[in-house]
Design an enzyme around this catalytic site. Structure first.
Site, short mmCIF file in Angstrom:
data_model
loop_
_atom_site.label_atom_id
_atom_site.label_comp_id
_atom_site.label_asym_id
_atom_site.label_seq_id
_atom_site.Cartn_x
_atom_site.Cartn_y
_atom_site.Cartn_z
N ILE A 151 0.83 -1.20 0.00
CA ILE A 151 0.00 0.00 0.00
C ILE A 151 0.87 1.26 0.00
O ILE A 151 0.62 2.20 -0.76
CB ILE A 151 -0.95 -0.01 1.21
CG1 ILE A 151 -1.93 -1.18 1.09
CG2 ILE A 151 -1.71 1.31 1.31
CD1 ILE A 151 -2.80 -1.41 2.31
N ALA A 230 -3.86 3.23 8.34
CA ALA A 230 -3.28 1.88 8.50
C ALA A 230 -3.89 1.16 9.69
O ALA A 230 -4.76 0.30 9.53
CB ALA A 230 -1.76 1.97 8.63
N ARG A 231 -3.44 1.47 10.89
CA ARG A 231 -3.91 0.79 12.09
C ARG A 231 -4.03 1.80 13.23
O ARG A 231 -3.15 2.64 13.44
CB ARG A 231 -2.93 -0.31 12.52
CG ARG A 231 -2.94 -1.54 11.61
CD ARG A 231 -4.20 -2.37 11.84
NE ARG A 231 -4.23 -3.58 11.03
CZ ARG A 231 -4.77 -3.66 9.82
NH1 ARG A 231 -5.30 -2.59 9.26
NH2 ARG A 231 -4.77 -4.81 9.17
N ASP A 255 -8.31 7.68 9.70
CA ASP A 255 -9.32 6.71 9.28
C ASP A 255 -9.44 5.56 10.28
O ASP A 255 -10.39 4.78 10.21
CB ASP A 255 -8.98 6.15 7.90
CG ASP A 255 -10.05 5.23 7.35
OD1 ASP A 255 -11.23 5.63 7.38
OD2 ASP A 255 -9.72 4.11 6.89
N GLU A 260 -12.36 1.00 18.26
CA GLU A 260 -13.36 1.08 17.21
C GLU A 260 -14.51 0.11 17.51
O GLU A 260 -14.26 -0.96 18.07
CB GLU A 260 -12.74 0.75 15.85
CG GLU A 260 -11.70 1.76 15.39
CD GLU A 260 -11.14 1.45 14.01
OE1 GLU A 260 -11.55 0.44 13.39
OE2 GLU A 260 -10.28 2.22 13.54
N HIS A 278 -13.04 4.25 9.34
CA HIS A 278 -12.32 3.08 8.83
C HIS A 278 -12.84 2.71 7.43
O HIS A 278 -13.28 1.59 7.18
CB HIS A 278 -12.46 1.89 9.78
CG HIS A 278 -11.30 0.94 9.69
ND1 HIS A 278 -10.81 0.25 10.76
CD2 HIS A 278 -10.52 0.56 8.64
CE1 HIS A 278 -9.79 -0.51 10.39
NE2 HIS A 278 -9.60 -0.34 9.10
N LEU A 279 -12.71 3.67 6.51
CA LEU A 279 -13.22 3.50 5.15
C LEU A 279 -12.14 3.09 4.16
O LEU A 279 -12.42 3.02 2.96
CB LEU A 279 -13.86 4.82 4.66
CG LEU A 279 -15.08 5.33 5.43
CD1 LEU A 279 -15.56 6.64 4.81
CD2 LEU A 279 -16.19 4.30 5.43
N GLY A 280 -10.93 2.80 4.64
CA GLY A 280 -9.82 2.54 3.73
C GLY A 280 -10.12 1.51 2.66
O GLY A 280 -9.70 1.66 1.51
N ALA A 281 -10.84 0.46 3.01
CA ALA A 281 -11.13 -0.62 2.05
C ALA A 281 -12.55 -0.55 1.52
O ALA A 281 -13.01 -1.49 0.87
CB ALA A 281 -10.89 -1.97 2.70
#
Length: 532
Positions: A151, A230-231, A255, A260, A278-281
């Protein structure tokens, strides 16, 4: 008939793939943990995303369950040790959402630079605060990428398209790989000092947890902007809040969060924060990709016994498993030892086989060596995706089979080269138990287990006594002690098994002992796939 439960919402195509392969499938997203426990005993496979928590309590009722497939890369919602203990294969899909996550990071960076979310809210509220939202250009700015793997390298490529300069910190990034990516490889401190924007793309490990804290922020440029897709936990949220309040950090785009779903957070409400849930994916393409991939992988496992992207088990056939299992444990251990000894970015890994080992199917063994080498600093690496990770990072991998005879019936050797040094570890099997028999041309006989110390020292009288005394005074109990030396009076080394991890303060004290050349704390867990 083989049955699979899809416990979270996946693309409809996933269920179609299972049915095309002759597998019965039930789609039941949104069940409570109690409802899942009531029915999980009916299924051979469980497909999840992040909503379902695969806990020991759930697995206690999963008498038929053979495989868990995670549509995505993160497996924080799956208790892997508990699944492994029950003989359940855990798979993920580590590459299906890479582009989507990278694009989200770039979108967050641009939103941060031009304050787009804040300007949108203000404008739609009927205000016209044109002078309030003075942004900055990305053109000519320096982007610091922490973690330049799959990534991170995509983010670097997109940033270069925006005419940004890119510097990268990654322990596994070689000079050649950096040149190919068009980035400048730097230390973390150099990155912090030079970057106008910092984007995090590293897994969560003991080494990366809290990598952006108050001390790191103090090394940054005044007005730096930080992006984390990322995390949660890579950034210490309290320290970031203080830096946003003081203005040292001009803005942050987050994100991911430590806790969470993040219904409340210390950062929320800050005028210079951009936050997403948490929309990264979260794109239709990524969701389709990971759903299709997890269905194909699980179907292959349930129908054919093939293993792809497994987190907790090696990829071997049922016929090979009994013969290869002790060699797998040896392969992982010598790879892990070499990696924990090594300093610098990896450039090449050569795996050599002699005697009986050379007659085996060595491809899975070499993959296990790569897993052992890469795991100490990376998560989600297994024998299936380890070769892919090595290739992405331009780590040259070679496999050599020797027909020559040696003192041992079987030998496996790892030659690991970094930017600065070469490390060699050789092992064999005594019965079915792995043993280290040589390190950097020095003969030694040692078993690897739990917590250990690796010590290099001058070969002179009194050193071993001083070392034992120092450990004893610190309350560290020695389980086993293996010693080897090049020749009388030359360099010597020791592998010492101890009951508990060595505190950092004690390591510093051991470095001060007369004659010490090097002291390294090692850890060889007993819950890895090859060690089972």
């Amino acid at each position: 008939m083989v049955k699979v439960l899809i416990a979270d919402k996946l693309s409809e195509r996933a269920a179609e793939i299972f049915r095309e392969r002759g597998i019965e499938v039930d789609e039941k997203p949104g069940l409570s943990p109690e409802e899942q426990r009531e029915i999980i005993g009916e299924y051979d496979g469980l497909a999840v995303r992040s909503a379902t928590k695969v806990t020991p309590a759930l697995l206690e009722h999963a008498d038929r369950l053979r495989v868990i497939g995670r549509a995505g890369i993160g497996v924080d919602n799956i208790d892997i040790p508990a699944a492994t203990k029950r003989g359940i294969c855990v798979m993920n899909t580590p590459y299906g959402n890479s582009i989507t996550t990278a694009e989200h990071a770039v979108a967050m960076m641009m939103s941060l630079a031009r304050q787009i979310p804040q300007a949108d809210a203000s404008t739609q509220a009927g205000k016209w605060e044109k002078s309030r939202f003075m942004g900055v250009e990305l053109f000519g700015k320096t982007l610091g990428v922490i973690g330049c793997g799959n990534i991170g390298s995509i983010v670097a490529d997109r940033a270069q398209g925006l005419k940004m300069r890119v510097v990268a910190f990654d322990p596994y990034l070689t000079e050649d790989r950096a040149v190919n990516l068009g980035v400048e490889k730097v230390t973390l401190d150099e990155l912090l000092a030079r970057a106008d924007f910092i984007s995090l793309h590293t897994p969560m490990t003991d080494q990366t947890k809290g990598i952006i804290d108050a001390a790191a922020i103090a090394k940054c440029k005044e007005g730096v902007r930080i992006i984390n897709c990322a995390r949660g936990g890579l950034v210490v949220e309290e320290d970031l809040k203080a830096a946003l309040d003081s203005g040292r950090v001009a803005g942050a785009a987050m994100d991911v969060f430590v806790k969470e779903p993040a219904k409340e957070n210390i950062l929320f409400g800050h005028p210079n924060l951009v936050a997403t849930p948490h929309l990264g994916a979260s794109t239709s393409e990524a969701q389709e990709n990971v759903a299709l991939q997890v269905a194909e992988q699980m179907a292959d496992y349930l129908v054919l016994g093939a293993v792809t992207n497994a987190i907790n088990m090696p990829s071997v056939t049922a016929e090979e498993a009994p013969r290869l299992r002790p060699y797998m444990k040896l392969a992982e251990q010598i790879g892990s030892l070499a990696a924990q000894m090594a300093n610098g970015g990896l450039s090449s890994i050569q795996v050599e086989y002699e005697g009986h080992a050379a007659e085996l199917n060595t491809r899975p063994l070499t993959a296990i060596v790569l897993q052992g080498v890469l795991q100490p600093k990376m998560d989600s690496v297994n024998m299936v995706n380890a070769p892919v990770v090595a290739k992405e990072r331009d780590i040259d991998v070679a496999e050599v089979k020797h027909e020559r005879q040696s003192f041992y019936q079987s030998l496996m050797r790892v030659v690991l080269k970094t930017d600065s040094e070469t490390y060699t570890v050789t092992g064999t099997l005594f019965g079915h138990k792995p043993r280290i028999v040589e390190i950097d041309s020095i003969q030694i006989e040692a078993e690897l287990e739990g917590h250990m110390l690796y010590v290099e020292n001058d070969d002179k009288p009194g050193f071993i006594g001083n070392l034992g005394t120092a450990l004893g005074k610190a309350g560290v109990n020695i389980a086993t002690f293996a010693l080897g030396r090049a020749s009388r009076g030359a360099g010597a080394l020791s592998l010492i098994a101890i009951d508990d991890a060595v505190p950092e303060a004690l390591l510093k004290d051991l470095h001060k002992l007369d004659g010490v050349r090097r002291v390294t704390a090692l850890n060889f867990g007993t819950d890895s796939p090859a060690a089972g």
